[in-house]
Design an enzyme around this catalytic site. Structure first.
Site, PDB file in Angstrom:
ATOM      1  N   GLY A   1      -1.849  10.626  -9.697  1.00 56.85           N
ATOM      2  CA  GLY A   1      -2.887  10.312 -10.688  1.00 56.85           C
ATOM      3  C   GLY A   1      -2.392  10.339 -12.126  1.00 56.85           C
ATOM      4  O   GLY A   1      -3.119   9.927 -13.032  1.00 56.85           O
TER       5      GLY A   1
ATOM      6  N   ASP B   1      -0.761  20.994  -0.393  1.00 55.87           N
ATOM      7  CA  ASP B   1      -0.477  19.591  -0.705  1.00 55.87           C
ATOM      8  C   ASP B   1       0.777  19.157   0.078  1.00 55.87           C
ATOM      9  O   ASP B   1       1.814  19.833   0.030  1.00 55.87           O
ATOM     10  CB  ASP B   1      -0.233  19.496  -2.222  1.00 55.87           C
ATOM     11  CG  ASP B   1      -0.180  18.077  -2.735  1.00 55.87           C
ATOM     12  OD1 ASP B   1      -0.785  17.190  -2.104  1.00 55.87           O
ATOM     13  OD2 ASP B   1       0.465  17.858  -3.784  1.00 55.87           O
TER      14      ASP B   1
END
Ligand code: 13P
Length: 292
Positions: free
Chosen positions: A213, A85
């Site tokens: 998110g 990531d």
């Protein structure tokens, strides 16, 4: 099941109108909880590892080894991608691939578009030789350290034409356009650019990625999926579930000393949080299919 890339799982998610969750690894307990949540929900899953967590968790080979050993130990059969990531350089992406990661994000979004395209193209060229999928970012997804209020994020929305150029010139598998989401807790009302999101989906045809998110209302998540988001990254919500459980336990048991006493309930809390996200994203029961 062996680790897979994100390519097919995201293609199927985009076509099927759901999103695959990327849940970030923080330690052993997070890895156990996320894998078991995906297995119970019969969902494909992406394990995200932020660059800052690599030294914390003992290095890339240790992380890849831990993930593979847990998949074997628990008999995990759902498709799992191990994804770097926010990789900041070509070198760290290649190191992750070398260690066994099946997917990488190259985040050169803070550079000029030309530089972003060049480094993303190099990473993609190398990754695709080995069947590894690539995500890249355009615009600035802010949060935590950046210390901006959410309203200011609009000026940093990704430009649709830039997205088209980046996709065309690099061959990436999925794109994270900055559209108002932030990492970490939201300060104020989130303001996602859904029209721009749908436009970018239509122009590029690629699965889109929603970072930040955590803390988004359920209907905004559903709307993002309807606008082409096929991958949603979550970390903060799981961290909060974990830490609240430990805090409560230690408040109630000030003499506790065996870490299992608070880490087992913490792991269960992470698992419950991940299962709820998988259900919200619509990826529960979607583990079937021919995935590479
Ligand atoms: P949150 O921590 O806000 O859920 O964001 C996670 C993320 O986007 C990782 O890339």
């Amino acid at each position: 099941m062996a680790l897979v890339s994100m390519k097919d799982m995201l293609g199927q998610a985009l076509a099927g109108g759901y999103a695959v969750g990327q849940f970030n690894l923080n330690n052993l307990e997070f890895t156990q909880a996320i894998l078991q949540a995906a297995q119970v929900e019969q969902a494909p899953v992406i394990l995200g590892v932020s660059e800052a967590y690599i030294p914390y968790m003992g290095g890339l080979p240790c992380i890849a080894g831990m993930v593979k050993a847990l998949i074997a130990h628990y008999g995990i059969t759902v498709p799992v991608a191990l994804h770097l990531d926010h990789g900041s350089s070509y070198d760290v992406c290649i190191q992750a691939i070398h260690a066994g990661f099946t997917s990488v994000m190259i985040d050169a979004s803070h550079h000029t578009l030309a530089h972003n395209i060049e480094v993303t193209r190099q990473v993609t060229q190398a990754a695709h030789v080995l069947g590894v999928s690539v995500e890249s970012e355009l615009g600035r997804i802010t949060g935590r350290e950046d210390d901006l209020v959410v309203d200011e994020a609009e000026g940093m929305y990704a430009v649709a034409e830039d997205c088209v150029q980046l996709v065309r010139e690099t061959g990436i598998d999925c794109l994270a356009p900055a559209l108002g989401s932030v990492h970490g807790p939201y300060r104020g009302q989130p303001k996602l650019g859904f029209d721009r999101m749908a436009e970018i989906r239509d122009l590029t045809g690629l699965p889109l990625v929603l970072h930040g998110g955590s803390g988004l209302p359920d209907d905004e998540i559903r709307q993002a999926i309807a606008c082409g988001t096929a991958k949603i990254n979550v970390n903060t919500d799981n961290q909060m579930a974990c830490t609240a459980t430990i805090r409560n336990y230690l408040n109630e048991h000030p003499d506790a000393y065996d870490p299992r006493n608070y880490l087992i309930p913490a792991r269960e809390a992470i698992m419950a949080a991940v299962r709820a996200k998988i259900q919200l994203f619509g990826s529960a029961g979607k583990a079937g299919g021919n995935l590479r």
